[in-house]
Motif scaffolding. Structure first.
Motif, PDB file in Angstrom:
ATOM      1  N   LEU A  86       0.821  -1.209   0.000  1.00  0.00           N
ATOM      2  CA  LEU A  86       0.000   0.000   0.000  1.00  0.00           C
ATOM      3  C   LEU A  86       0.859   1.266   0.000  1.00  0.00           C
ATOM      4  CD1 LEU A  86      -2.816  -0.950   2.549  1.00  0.00           C
ATOM      5  CD2 LEU A  86      -3.084  -0.632   0.087  1.00  0.00           C
ATOM      6  N   ALA A  87       1.984   1.217   0.707  1.00  0.00           N
ATOM      7  CA  ALA A  87       2.810   2.417   0.866  1.00  0.00           C
ATOM      8  C   ALA A  87       3.783   2.635  -0.286  1.00  0.00           C
ATOM      9  CB  ALA A  87       3.587   2.337   2.179  1.00  0.00           C
ATOM     10  N   ARG A  88       4.264   1.560  -0.936  1.00  0.00           N
ATOM     11  CA  ARG A  88       5.373   1.708  -1.861  1.00  0.00           C
ATOM     12  C   ARG A  88       5.083   1.307  -3.313  1.00  0.00           C
ATOM     13  NH1 ARG A  88      10.398   2.094   0.649  1.00  0.00           N
ATOM     14  NH2 ARG A  88      10.137   3.648   2.288  1.00  0.00           N
ATOM     15  N   MET A  89       4.051   0.549  -3.569  1.00  0.00           N
ATOM     16  CA  MET A  89       3.850   0.029  -4.916  1.00  0.00           C
ATOM     17  C   MET A  89       3.099   0.970  -5.839  1.00  0.00           C
ATOM     18  SD  MET A  89       5.378  -2.922  -5.032  1.00  0.00           S
ATOM     19  CE  MET A  89       6.641  -2.168  -3.979  1.00  0.00           C
ATOM     20  N   GLY A  90       2.602   2.094  -5.313  1.00  0.00           N
ATOM     21  CA  GLY A  90       1.894   3.040  -6.167  1.00  0.00           C
ATOM     22  C   GLY A  90       0.504   2.547  -6.551  1.00  0.00           C
ATOM     23  N   ARG A  91      -0.122   3.235  -7.478  1.00  0.00           N
ATOM     24  CA  ARG A  91      -1.472   2.901  -7.910  1.00  0.00           C
ATOM     25  C   ARG A  91      -1.408   1.939  -9.102  1.00  0.00           C
ATOM     26  NH1 ARG A  91      -5.448   5.600  -5.555  1.00  0.00           N
ATOM     27  NH2 ARG A  91      -6.866   4.884  -7.201  1.00  0.00           N
ATOM     28  N   PHE A  92      -1.222   0.656  -8.804  1.00  0.00           N
ATOM     29  CA  PHE A  92      -1.194  -0.365  -9.840  1.00  0.00           C
ATOM     30  C   PHE A  92      -2.625  -0.746 -10.232  1.00  0.00           C
ATOM     31  CE2 PHE A  92      -0.711  -2.182  -5.609  1.00  0.00           C
ATOM     32  CZ  PHE A  92      -1.777  -3.069  -5.552  1.00  0.00           C
ATOM     33  N   THR A  96      -7.468  -0.050  -6.230  1.00  0.00           N
ATOM     34  CA  THR A  96      -8.672   0.304  -5.477  1.00  0.00           C
ATOM     35  C   THR A  96      -9.314  -0.930  -4.861  1.00  0.00           C
ATOM     36  OG1 THR A  96      -9.067   2.173  -6.966  1.00  0.00           O
ATOM     37  CG2 THR A  96     -10.920   1.429  -5.618  1.00  0.00           C
ATOM     38  N   LEU A  97      -9.388  -2.009  -5.645  1.00  0.00           N
ATOM     39  CA  LEU A  97      -9.951  -3.253  -5.121  1.00  0.00           C
ATOM     40  C   LEU A  97      -9.087  -3.807  -3.992  1.00  0.00           C
ATOM     41  CD1 LEU A  97     -11.986  -5.592  -5.267  1.00  0.00           C
ATOM     42  CD2 LEU A  97     -10.541  -6.622  -7.046  1.00  0.00           C
ATOM     43  N   TYR A  98      -7.774  -3.757  -4.186  1.00  0.00           N
ATOM     44  CA  TYR A  98      -6.844  -4.253  -3.162  1.00  0.00           C
ATOM     45  C   TYR A  98      -6.997  -3.457  -1.866  1.00  0.00           C
ATOM     46  CZ  TYR A  98      -2.371  -5.335  -0.933  1.00  0.00           C
ATOM     47  OH  TYR A  98      -1.393  -5.724  -0.039  1.00  0.00           O
ATOM     48  N   THR A  99      -7.052  -2.139  -1.971  1.00  0.00           N
ATOM     49  CA  THR A  99      -7.217  -1.290  -0.791  1.00  0.00           C
ATOM     50  C   THR A  99      -8.538  -1.572  -0.093  1.00  0.00           C
ATOM     51  OG1 THR A  99      -5.894   0.431  -1.857  1.00  0.00           O
ATOM     52  CG2 THR A  99      -7.220   1.083   0.041  1.00  0.00           C
ATOM     53  N   GLY A 100      -9.606  -1.735  -0.898  1.00  0.00           N
ATOM     54  CA  GLY A 100     -10.908  -2.024  -0.309  1.00  0.00           C
ATOM     55  C   GLY A 100     -10.928  -3.355   0.426  1.00  0.00           C
ATOM     56  N   MET A 101     -10.264  -4.359  -0.124  1.00  0.00           N
ATOM     57  CA  MET A 101     -10.222  -5.674   0.536  1.00  0.00           C
ATOM     58  C   MET A 101      -9.434  -5.611   1.838  1.00  0.00           C
ATOM     59  SD  MET A 101      -9.666  -8.141  -2.787  1.00  0.00           S
ATOM     60  CE  MET A 101      -9.527  -9.621  -1.774  1.00  0.00           C
TER      61      MET A 101
END
Length: 272
Positions: A86-92, A96-101
């Motif tokens: 979440l902190a280093r990989m940027g917006r791949f 959004t789905l990953y953050t929501g999960m």
């Protein structure tokens, strides 16, 4: 003394009294001989002796302790990678789905999570034959699902505050990304890992809702036993149990705080 300063001290004092007076009274009454939890007679350790002879409570405590330890280690291991991404990989793609999960367990009520996991395990048992029943493993999965989110958020905030020049210098000197992570990044975020471990351990050992849905015969955790007994009336034995837990938690927090202070001193020395 300035009026604002006086009001701050009064508000702080009221807050501490509100938080700690019930805990202190619980500890005091755990040494009460009377069976009535609010009537003091004389000093006694009879309820600690009764606690040691309570096989059901001891078995439940050991089960909760094992689940909490497994949950804390698994949550820190998985949550660290999740927070780092979440902190280093940027917006791949799929960020959004990953953050929501990752954040979903923080906002979804535990009742919904418990029902969902229960239905999932029932269907998996019906179609795959696994898990054969509900017990320590299913409880552990539920607790890890809940605690990963907390660890990921803590690690994410800590990683974002790091000075990237240290990692860039290690990469320039020929270190691989994995070597940099384990040799540079991981020691620098050790405080966040300890905080996440302690939070996961506390959430797991204190969880009632998920454990109620995911437990089965022979896997009754301590909160379930305490809740079932308290519904029938207050028992001084619960005061003794709570006092022991408060003592263990206090020692753990002091040790962890000492470790975090030492780690911060080493981090500041390295940064200089």
């Amino acid at each position: 003394m300035k009026p604002n300063r006086f009001l701050q001290i009064v508000a702080l004092g009221i807050g501490f009294l509100f938080l700690y007076v019930p805990i202190v009274s619980l500890v005091v009454y755990s040494f009460n001989e009377s069976q009535l939890v609010t009537v003091w007679t004389k000093f006694s350790v009879r309820w600690y002796q009764a606690l040691l002879e309570d096989d059901e409570l001891i078995a439940a405590a050991w089960l909760s302790l094992r689940i909490a330890l497994l949950t804390a280690f698994a949550s820190v291991f998985i949550g660290t990678w999740a927070g780092f991404v979440l902190a280093r990989m940027g917006r791949f793609r799929g960020f959004t789905l990953y953050t929501g999960m990752i954040n979903a367990p923080l906002v979804i009520p535990e009742v919904i999570q418990g029902i969902s996991l229960l239905l999932l395990f029932i269907e998996m048992g019906k179609w795959l034959g696994w898990p054969a029943g509900r017990g320590i493993f299913t409880i552990w999965i539920g607790h890890v699902m809940l605690c990963i989110s907390y660890v990921a958020i803590i690690v994410q905030s800590r990683v974002r505050d790091l000075n990237p020049s240290l990692e860039e210098a290690a990469l320039d000197l020929g270190a691989t990304p994995f070597r940099v992570f384990f040799a540079i990044t991981l020691p620098l975020i050790s405080q966040a890992l300890v905080a996440g471990w302690l939070l996961s351990f506390t959430l797991s050992i204190d969880d009632l809702v998920l454990s109620a849905f995911l437990s089965g015969p022979g896997s009754t955790t301590l909160p379930l036993v305490v809740f079932s007994r308290v519904r029938l009336g207050l028992n001084p034995e619960m005061n003794a149990l709570a006092t022991l837990f408060i003592s263990v938690v206090t020692v753990g927090v002091v040790v962890a705080n000492r470790f975090m202070q030492n780690a911060e001193k080493r981090r500041l020395a390295l940064a200089m």
